[in-house]
Design a protein around this motif. Structure first.
Motif, PDB file in Angstrom:
ATOM      1  N   THR A 159      36.069  29.082  58.612  1.00  0.00           N
ATOM      2  CA  THR A 159      36.329  29.794  59.861  1.00  0.00           C
ATOM      3  C   THR A 159      35.071  29.831  60.705  1.00  0.00           C
ATOM      4  O   THR A 159      33.947  29.758  60.208  1.00  0.00           O
ATOM      5  CB  THR A 159      36.792  31.234  59.590  1.00  0.00           C
ATOM      6  OG1 THR A 159      35.821  31.903  58.783  1.00  0.00           O
ATOM      7  CG2 THR A 159      38.143  31.237  58.880  1.00  0.00           C
ATOM      8  N   LEU A 160      35.272  29.946  61.992  1.00  0.00           N
ATOM      9  CA  LEU A 160      34.186  30.036  62.967  1.00  0.00           C
ATOM     10  C   LEU A 160      34.435  31.284  63.823  1.00  0.00           C
ATOM     11  O   LEU A 160      35.443  31.332  64.541  1.00  0.00           O
ATOM     12  CB  LEU A 160      34.156  28.780  63.857  1.00  0.00           C
ATOM     13  CG  LEU A 160      34.034  27.448  63.119  1.00  0.00           C
ATOM     14  CD1 LEU A 160      34.354  26.287  64.052  1.00  0.00           C
ATOM     15  CD2 LEU A 160      32.624  27.308  62.564  1.00  0.00           C
ATOM     16  N   PRO A 161      33.545  32.301  63.691  1.00  0.00           N
ATOM     17  CA  PRO A 161      32.365  32.375  62.824  1.00  0.00           C
ATOM     18  C   PRO A 161      32.744  32.462  61.348  1.00  0.00           C
ATOM     19  O   PRO A 161      33.932  32.574  61.020  1.00  0.00           O
ATOM     20  CB  PRO A 161      31.673  33.648  63.302  1.00  0.00           C
ATOM     21  CG  PRO A 161      32.789  34.497  63.828  1.00  0.00           C
ATOM     22  CD  PRO A 161      33.759  33.536  64.455  1.00  0.00           C
ATOM     23  N   ALA A 162      31.749  32.401  60.473  1.00  0.00           N
ATOM     24  CA  ALA A 162      32.006  32.357  59.038  1.00  0.00           C
ATOM     25  C   ALA A 162      32.770  33.581  58.547  1.00  0.00           C
ATOM     26  O   ALA A 162      33.552  33.496  57.595  1.00  0.00           O
ATOM     27  CB  ALA A 162      30.676  32.224  58.284  1.00  0.00           C
ATOM     28  N   SER A 163      32.579  34.731  59.217  1.00  0.00           N
ATOM     29  CA  SER A 163      33.282  35.950  58.816  1.00  0.00           C
ATOM     30  C   SER A 163      34.775  35.875  59.109  1.00  0.00           C
ATOM     31  O   SER A 163      35.560  36.643  58.561  1.00  0.00           O
ATOM     32  CB  SER A 163      32.688  37.158  59.547  1.00  0.00           C
ATOM     33  OG  SER A 163      32.916  37.053  60.950  1.00  0.00           O
ATOM     34  N   GLY A 164      35.166  34.979  59.988  1.00  0.00           N
ATOM     35  CA  GLY A 164      36.566  34.891  60.395  1.00  0.00           C
ATOM     36  C   GLY A 164      36.970  35.930  61.405  1.00  0.00           C
ATOM     37  O   GLY A 164      38.135  35.997  61.804  1.00  0.00           O
ATOM     38  N   ALA A 165      36.029  36.769  61.854  1.00  0.00           N
ATOM     39  CA  ALA A 165      36.312  37.828  62.832  1.00  0.00           C
ATOM     40  C   ALA A 165      35.730  37.445  64.184  1.00  0.00           C
ATOM     41  O   ALA A 165      34.522  37.308  64.330  1.00  0.00           O
ATOM     42  CB  ALA A 165      35.738  39.151  62.366  1.00  0.00           C
ATOM     43  N   CYS A 166      36.581  37.272  65.172  1.00  0.00           N
ATOM     44  CA  CYS A 166      36.158  36.881  66.519  1.00  0.00           C
ATOM     45  C   CYS A 166      36.197  38.114  67.424  1.00  0.00           C
ATOM     46  O   CYS A 166      37.270  38.701  67.625  1.00  0.00           O
ATOM     47  CB  CYS A 166      37.084  35.807  67.079  1.00  0.00           C
ATOM     48  SG  CYS A 166      37.263  34.343  66.023  1.00  0.00           S
ATOM     49  N   PRO A 167      35.058  38.532  67.964  1.00  0.00           N
ATOM     50  CA  PRO A 167      35.022  39.761  68.760  1.00  0.00           C
ATOM     51  C   PRO A 167      35.560  39.558  70.181  1.00  0.00           C
ATOM     52  O   PRO A 167      35.655  38.425  70.667  1.00  0.00           O
ATOM     53  CB  PRO A 167      33.531  40.105  68.788  1.00  0.00           C
ATOM     54  CG  PRO A 167      32.863  38.769  68.705  1.00  0.00           C
ATOM     55  CD  PRO A 167      33.723  37.921  67.813  1.00  0.00           C
ATOM     56  N   LEU A 168      35.892  40.670  70.799  1.00  0.00           N
ATOM     57  CA  LEU A 168      36.277  40.666  72.211  1.00  0.00           C
ATOM     58  C   LEU A 168      35.009  40.564  73.052  1.00  0.00           C
ATOM     59  O   LEU A 168      34.095  41.381  72.914  1.00  0.00           O
ATOM     60  CB  LEU A 168      37.040  41.942  72.550  1.00  0.00           C
ATOM     61  CG  LEU A 168      37.540  42.084  73.988  1.00  0.00           C
ATOM     62  CD1 LEU A 168      38.744  41.191  74.206  1.00  0.00           C
ATOM     63  CD2 LEU A 168      37.917  43.541  74.284  1.00  0.00           C
ATOM     64  N   VAL A 169      34.938  39.563  73.920  1.00  0.00           N
ATOM     65  CA  VAL A 169      33.779  39.352  74.781  1.00  0.00           C
ATOM     66  C   VAL A 169      34.273  39.062  76.195  1.00  0.00           C
ATOM     67  O   VAL A 169      35.084  38.147  76.398  1.00  0.00           O
ATOM     68  CB  VAL A 169      32.902  38.187  74.279  1.00  0.00           C
ATOM     69  CG1 VAL A 169      31.726  37.957  75.225  1.00  0.00           C
ATOM     70  CG2 VAL A 169      32.398  38.464  72.862  1.00  0.00           C
ATOM     71  N   ASP A 170      33.792  39.851  77.155  1.00  0.00           N
ATOM     72  CA  ASP A 170      34.159  39.642  78.558  1.00  0.00           C
ATOM     73  C   ASP A 170      35.676  39.600  78.758  1.00  0.00           C
ATOM     74  O   ASP A 170      36.209  38.789  79.527  1.00  0.00           O
ATOM     75  CB  ASP A 170      33.526  38.354  79.091  1.00  0.00           C
ATOM     76  CG  ASP A 170      32.005  38.417  79.121  1.00  0.00           C
ATOM     77  OD1 ASP A 170      31.475  39.538  79.258  1.00  0.00           O
ATOM     78  OD2 ASP A 170      31.359  37.364  78.994  1.00  0.00           O
ATOM     79  N   GLY A 171      36.365  40.472  78.059  1.00  0.00           N
ATOM     80  CA  GLY A 171      37.803  40.614  78.280  1.00  0.00           C
ATOM     81  C   GLY A 171      38.675  39.585  77.611  1.00  0.00           C
ATOM     82  O   GLY A 171      39.894  39.574  77.819  1.00  0.00           O
ATOM     83  N   ARG A 172      38.123  38.695  76.795  1.00  0.00           N
ATOM     84  CA  ARG A 172      38.937  37.735  76.058  1.00  0.00           C
ATOM     85  C   ARG A 172      38.328  37.536  74.684  1.00  0.00           C
ATOM     86  O   ARG A 172      37.192  37.931  74.408  1.00  0.00           O
ATOM     87  CB  ARG A 172      39.032  36.399  76.791  1.00  0.00           C
ATOM     88  CG  ARG A 172      37.711  35.634  76.910  1.00  0.00           C
ATOM     89  CD  ARG A 172      37.940  34.122  77.027  1.00  0.00           C
ATOM     90  NE  ARG A 172      38.876  33.759  78.063  1.00  0.00           N
ATOM     91  CZ  ARG A 172      38.545  33.272  79.265  1.00  0.00           C
ATOM     92  NH1 ARG A 172      37.259  33.109  79.574  1.00  0.00           N
ATOM     93  NH2 ARG A 172      39.462  32.947  80.145  1.00  0.00           N
ATOM     94  N   ILE A 173      39.098  36.935  73.803  1.00  0.00           N
ATOM     95  CA  ILE A 173      38.614  36.613  72.465  1.00  0.00           C
ATOM     96  C   ILE A 173      38.528  35.108  72.340  1.00  0.00           C
ATOM     97  O   ILE A 173      39.490  34.383  72.631  1.00  0.00           O
ATOM     98  CB  ILE A 173      39.530  37.204  71.382  1.00  0.00           C
ATOM     99  CG1 ILE A 173      39.371  38.732  71.363  1.00  0.00           C
ATOM    100  CG2 ILE A 173      39.227  36.613  70.013  1.00  0.00           C
ATOM    101  CD1 ILE A 173      40.225  39.434  70.345  1.00  0.00           C
ATOM    102  N   GLY A 174      37.376  34.614  71.915  1.00  0.00           N
ATOM    103  CA  GLY A 174      37.174  33.180  71.846  1.00  0.00           C
ATOM    104  C   GLY A 174      36.911  32.596  73.219  1.00  0.00           C
ATOM    105  O   GLY A 174      36.668  33.317  74.195  1.00  0.00           O
ATOM    106  N   GLU A 175      36.971  31.302  73.293  1.00  0.00           N
ATOM    107  CA  GLU A 175      36.666  30.592  74.536  1.00  0.00           C
ATOM    108  C   GLU A 175      37.602  29.396  74.677  1.00  0.00           C
ATOM    109  O   GLU A 175      37.771  28.626  73.726  1.00  0.00           O
ATOM    110  CB  GLU A 175      35.219  30.117  74.512  1.00  0.00           C
ATOM    111  CG  GLU A 175      34.737  29.425  75.765  1.00  0.00           C
ATOM    112  CD  GLU A 175      33.283  28.996  75.638  1.00  0.00           C
ATOM    113  OE1 GLU A 175      32.966  27.860  76.054  1.00  0.00           O
ATOM    114  OE2 GLU A 175      32.476  29.780  75.118  1.00  0.00           O
TER     115      GLU A 175
END
Length: 346
Positions: free
Chosen positions: A260-276
């Motif tokens: 998984t990316l990131p390795a933790s598998g947890a994608c945070p909320l950034v600038d109102g969206r998750i991921g890119e």
């Protein structure tokens, strides 16, 4: 005189009950209601899709769903702890005349036995509340238990076994009725009504992922917009709004042969969206959210699961600072096809 309760754990609502012109309050004012609400005294509860902006339970509590999640794949959050919303609660149900109209026919047919009926009459007619407290008409209500819709049959639904009790306007419910409706109780009831959008993530490549090449995953702003439900008791002029805000997305690839990316598998909320979102020119970049599969799915697919954690809080009558409620989670699976990279040797 000892408290005597009818043998019915939850009494049916008398026709016309709660559709009253007086609106007493023990906290707050009518201005505490949020959103465009219609005060509904009875009716069917809204379906899980969030259709319809306002609905009601048995008559005491009204829900405003106008800011709730909607759509066929929207669903309720599951509390991250063992916490659950209340299965029953106490709220206004009868005026003096309405309680009289409800109980006297029961006594008339002697369905509960003479001794029981006599104790009932001693309490509601001849005791501390003469003639069902008729002299206080318009100055308070008889409160009784309600079972939260969908929780019927659960052990907790029987916890509200206190006899029907009187509460004067402007007074708090008795201390021995901890499930009595309050703004905090309304917030907990609204928690169960919150519906969040589907967590089906957008992927690139879209058609099929490739072995050893990162697959980009993301949720757009519209996929993670805050949702809320407002619960109110029009008779008491109290309300509470429970709001869920997206926090982080956990990705499970559906196979141990993946990173998984990131390795933790947890994608945070950034600038109102998750991921890119993936776009041309990003092929050599590592996605902030995604997965790299290490083997092909062959003739089948991998069940990628994306679970979104929502931070939940409430505000309400007399409570302006957000108060935390347990985090909620909601997830969905989607099939991912993974192919070997084809190469041609010349």
């Amino acid at each position: 005189m000892p408290a005597i309760r009818t043998r019915q754990a939850v009494l049916p609502l008398v026709a016309g009950a709660l559709l009253l012109t007086t609106a007493p309050a023990y906290a707050g004012t009518g201005d505490d209601f949020g959103g465009d609400q219609t005060h509904v005294g009875g009716g069917a509860k809204s379906d899980d899709s969030g259709g319809g902006s306002v609905s009601a339970t048995a008559g005491a509590v009204v829900f405003d769903y106008s800011h709730n999640g909607s759509g066929a794949k929207a669903g309720p959050v599951t509390a991250a702890s063992d916490w659950t919303p209340p299965a029953c609660y106490y709220a206004p149900k009868y005026t003096p005349a309405q309680l009289k109209a409800h109980l006297e026919p029961i006594w008339a047919v002697d369905s509960t036995g003479y001794e029981w009926d006599a104790k009932q009459r001693a309490y509601y007619v001849d005791g501390d509340y003469p003639d069902f407290n008729k002299e206080k008409t318009g100055k308070g209500y008889w409160w009784d238990s309600y079972v939260t819709p969908g929780r019927e049959g659960e052990p907790g639904a029987l916890d509200c076994d206190k006899q029907i009790f009187w509460v004067d306007n402007g007074e708090a419910p008795p201390a021995d009725a901890p499930q009595a409706i309050t703004p905090e109780m309304l917030a907990r009831l609204a928690y169960a009504e919150v519906r969040v959008p589907s967590t089906k993530v957008r992927l690139a490549p879209e058609a099929a992922s490739k072995v050893n090449l990162p697959t980009w995953a993301w949720l757009d702003a519209g996929d993670v917009a805050p949702v809320s439900v407002t619960a109110s008791v029009p008779l008491l002029h109290i309300s509470a709004t429970t709001t869920a805000r997206a926090d982080s997305l956990a990705i499970e690839p559906g196979t141990p042969d993946a990173r998984t990316l990131p390795a933790s598998g947890a994608c945070p909320l950034v600038d109102g969206r998750i991921g890119e979102p993936y776009a041309a020119g990003k092929a050599n970049r590592t996605p902030p959210c995604g997965v790299t599969y290490l083997r092909s799915s062959g003739d089948t697919t991998f069940p990628l699961r994306a679970t979104l954690t929502w931070k939940i809080h409430w505000t309400g009558t007399g409570v302006t600072a957000p108060q935390p409620l347990p985090d909620g989670r909601f997830g969905a699976e989607q099939d991912v096809t993974v192919r070997e990279i084809q190469s041609v040797n010349r």
